[in-house]
Design an enzyme around this catalytic site. Structure first.
Site, PDB file in Angstrom:
ATOM      1  N   LYS B  83     -20.111  79.568  35.444  1.00 23.72           N
ATOM      2  CA  LYS B  83     -19.581  78.461  36.825  1.00 23.72           C
ATOM      3  C   LYS B  83     -19.892  79.491  38.245  1.00 23.72           C
ATOM      4  CE  LYS B  83     -16.674  74.247  38.060  1.00 23.72           C
ATOM      5  NZ  LYS B  83     -15.351  73.948  37.156  1.00 23.72           N
ATOM      6  N   SER B 158     -15.992  68.525  37.128  1.00 22.12           N
ATOM      7  CA  SER B 158     -16.699  69.574  37.963  1.00 22.12           C
ATOM      8  C   SER B 158     -17.310  70.556  37.637  1.00 22.12           C
ATOM      9  CB  SER B 158     -15.914  70.396  39.255  1.00 22.12           C
ATOM     10  OG  SER B 158     -14.831  71.102  38.137  1.00 22.12           O
ATOM     11  N   SER B 182     -12.469  69.112  34.128  1.00 18.87           N
ATOM     12  CA  SER B 182     -13.547  69.573  34.544  1.00 18.87           C
ATOM     13  C   SER B 182     -14.459  69.646  33.629  1.00 18.87           C
ATOM     14  CB  SER B 182     -13.692  70.512  36.012  1.00 18.87           C
ATOM     15  OG  SER B 182     -13.340  69.740  36.978  1.00 18.87           O
TER      16      SER B 182
END
Lengths: 95, 492
Positions: B83, B158, B182
């Site tokens: 990420k 997210s 997330s």
């Protein structure tokens, strides 16, 4: 609870955010909506409940008192917007 | 079909075995994924940065070291993604924000260091909601991500880019982060497996902070076994994160085959009440019955304060974010505005220009909640209710071994559908946030498809530091079912 435009201006100043005048109404509305959501909490009886700052009961771990940091100044300043002679530059603060 | 055409269908162990038995090289595995990224990323937007050149350099080096017998571990030769909030040395690390649009990290996050040392090959950095604030990946300054199961839908957030990456097999594993759901919510929307370990299990060093008492890193992959292999490498003590726990790291793969006979599964009645989509409920019920048929005991439990979790979260997380994000000041790194007239102007315009609306909303809510006169009414109150939520879980775990329920109330929603209504977006996370506030480990694994054809994930919550048991349960489920191996036809 609704928040006023004046309060939003004050909070934005504290948070160092330059909200343009034309965005103020929209921000005031969305912040008020969030505060309304959060206001459910005020009805909860929390008498005697100890606040929980952290998920785990733990104590601060101490490390050996030895130097662990090495000098990375050049490397870190390579990503800075403006530096000179190893110093970070900002607009003049004292006239 | 040539070898290279099927590498993306392999598990981490399959790739490891392939490169160690000489069936294919690390370079071939790396190229196979890079080719898929080149072919499919333009339509999905799952990566912000593809590290093609460094990946190839790493692949040559790792091929050599494997041949010499220097690298043998489970991750040696395995490609992976991160990420884009994990600092990676010499690589653009944007946090999906204009604030860091040009930030080349001078160092590696702890987990990036671990995967590098284990011989993994970094393919690139995944798209995400800006500073991990969002549940749809639509707050990214680098554009929305499409859900591979239906490109008109969001992948969740997210860690949406990571979930889409795994669903479309553009990497066999990626690391996400989970503050309020997330990892678990996008895993549910994209038919993948993801685990958010107990708070403190993995070092947060070099992981760009959003809400420090909640943030935790975790693996996202096709299967529980792949997550277990990854967790073996990244979990454990690191002196650079003072909240990282000094507890032994078990071999998470050693207990994957344990029996589920007599396992007590708690179903929180609040997670099956009004608000849960009926077609999602059907899929959850079917999976629960499968566990029951394998000897698990199903019990109802209650989390009476769970409806307060979203309000608590929207005080605690913004409060911590307003403090964490004060470091972005236009002085040491990140965006700086043009021609500041004085220092205040430099701060205020740099921050206004650098952050997107959702981030600014949360900074302002947090600043307000912490400001003089409001602290007791908001922050202190939220911390007290947070304890009530934790106590609910403690009571439930007296009667059951694990808790199961939906990860999300619905399947993936449409891109643009909730974008202008932050509150409806926040309520998406009502089942994942309570777990985060308690600091408990939570995971999502695929359990089938709803009537609308979109994936549904099961949320599994364990007691503190019981990741091994959770991975065992999900792995066993994945031995009876093949949902986790299913890939959208276009990306098969």
């Amino acid at each position: 609870m609704a928040i006023s435009e004046d309060e939003v201006k004050k909070v934005a100043r504290l948070a160092r955010l330059a909200v343009p005048e034309e965005r103020l109404a929209a921000y005031t509305q969305s912040l008020s909506n969030i505060l309304n959501l959060v206001d459910q909490l005020s009805a909860v009886d929390t008498t005697g409940v100890e606040p929980m700052a952290h998920p785990l009961d733990m104590v601060q771990r101490l490390r050996e008192d030895v130097v662990t940091e090495t000098d990375h100044r050049a490397q870190y300043q390579a990503v800075a917007p403006e530096v000179e002679k190893g110093l970070y530059l900002v607009p003049k603060v004292i006239e | 079909m040539s070898q290279a055409d099927s590498i993306h269908t392999l598990s981490l162990k399959g790739i490891h075995d392939g490169v160690h038995t000489g069936k294919f090289s690390v370079m071939e595995a790396t190229d196979a994924y890079l080719d898929r990224i080149e072919r499919f990323n333009p339509e999905l937007n799952a990566y912000i940065t593809v590290t093609r050149d460094t990946a190839k350099t790493q692949a040559v080096d790792i091929d050599n070291r494997i041949r010499k017998g220097e690298l043998t571990g489970a991750m040696a030769g395995v490609p992976y993604a991160l990420k884009d909030l994990f600092c990676s040395e010499g690589v653009l690390t944007t946090c999906a924000s204009n604030m860091l649009a040009n930030f080349i990290s001078p160092y590696d996050a702890h987990v990036a260091e671990k995967l590098k040392a284990a011989g993994g090959v970094l393919l690139g950095k995944n798209n995400m909601d800006e500073f991990a604030m969002g549940s749809s990946n639509e707050t990214s300054a680098f554009g929305s991500v499409c859900n591979p199961w239906d490109v008109s839908k969001v992948p969740g957030g997210s860690s949406g880019g990571g979930a889409a990456t795994i669903a479309a097999r553009l990497a066999p594993m990626t690391l996400g982060t989970d503050t309020g759901g997330s990892i678990r919510q996008p895993a549910s929307f994209c038919n993948i497996t993801g685990i958010k370990p107990t708070y403190g299990r993995i070092s947060r060093y070099g992981m760009i902070a959003f809400a420090s008492s909640l943030d935790q890193c975790g693996p996202m992959a096709a299967s529980a076994e792949d997550c277990a292999l990854t967790l073996n490498i990244i979990a454990g003590l690191d002196g650079r994160d003072s909240t990282c726990m000094d507890l032994p790291v078990p071999d998470y793969t050693a207990t994957l085959n344990g029996s589920l006979e007599g396992l007590r599964i708690g179903l929180p009645k609040e997670f099956f009440a009004e608000g849960l989509d009926a077609q999602v409920a059907d899929v959850i019920d079917r999976a629960i019955k499968q566990f029951q048929a394998k000897g698990a005991i199903i019990k109802e439990v209650t989390l009476p304060n769970s409806h307060l979790a979203v309000p608590v979260y929207y005080v605690v997380a913004p409060a911590e974010c307003s403090s964490n994000l004060s470091r972005f000041d236009g002085v040491r790194f990140g965006h700086r505005c043009e021609n500041p007239k004085d220092l205040m102007d430099l701060y205020e315009r740099s921050r206004w220009e650098g952050f997107g609306d959702e981030v600014k909303r949360r900074i302002m809510i947090g600043t307000y909640a912490l400001s003089a006169g409001y602290y007791d009414a908001y922050y202190l109150k939220a911390q007290q209710v947070r304890r009530l939520i934790k106590q609910d879980f403690e009571a439930a775990f007296k009667d059951v071994d694990v808790i199961m329920g939906p990860s999300c109330p619905t399947t993936a929603f449409g891109i643009g559908e909730k974008k202008d209504d932050p509150i409806s977006m926040y309520l998406e996370d009502l089942y994942t946030i309570p777990v985060s506030l308690a600091g408990l480990p939570g995971m999502t694994f695929p359990i089938g498809f709803a009537a609308d054809g979109l994936p549904v994930g099961m949320q599994l919550v364990g007691n503190y530091f019981e990741e091994a048991r959770m991975l065992n349960i999900a792995h066993q489920y994945q031995q009876w079912t093949d949902w986790h191996t299913q890939v959208p036809a276009r990306f098969a």
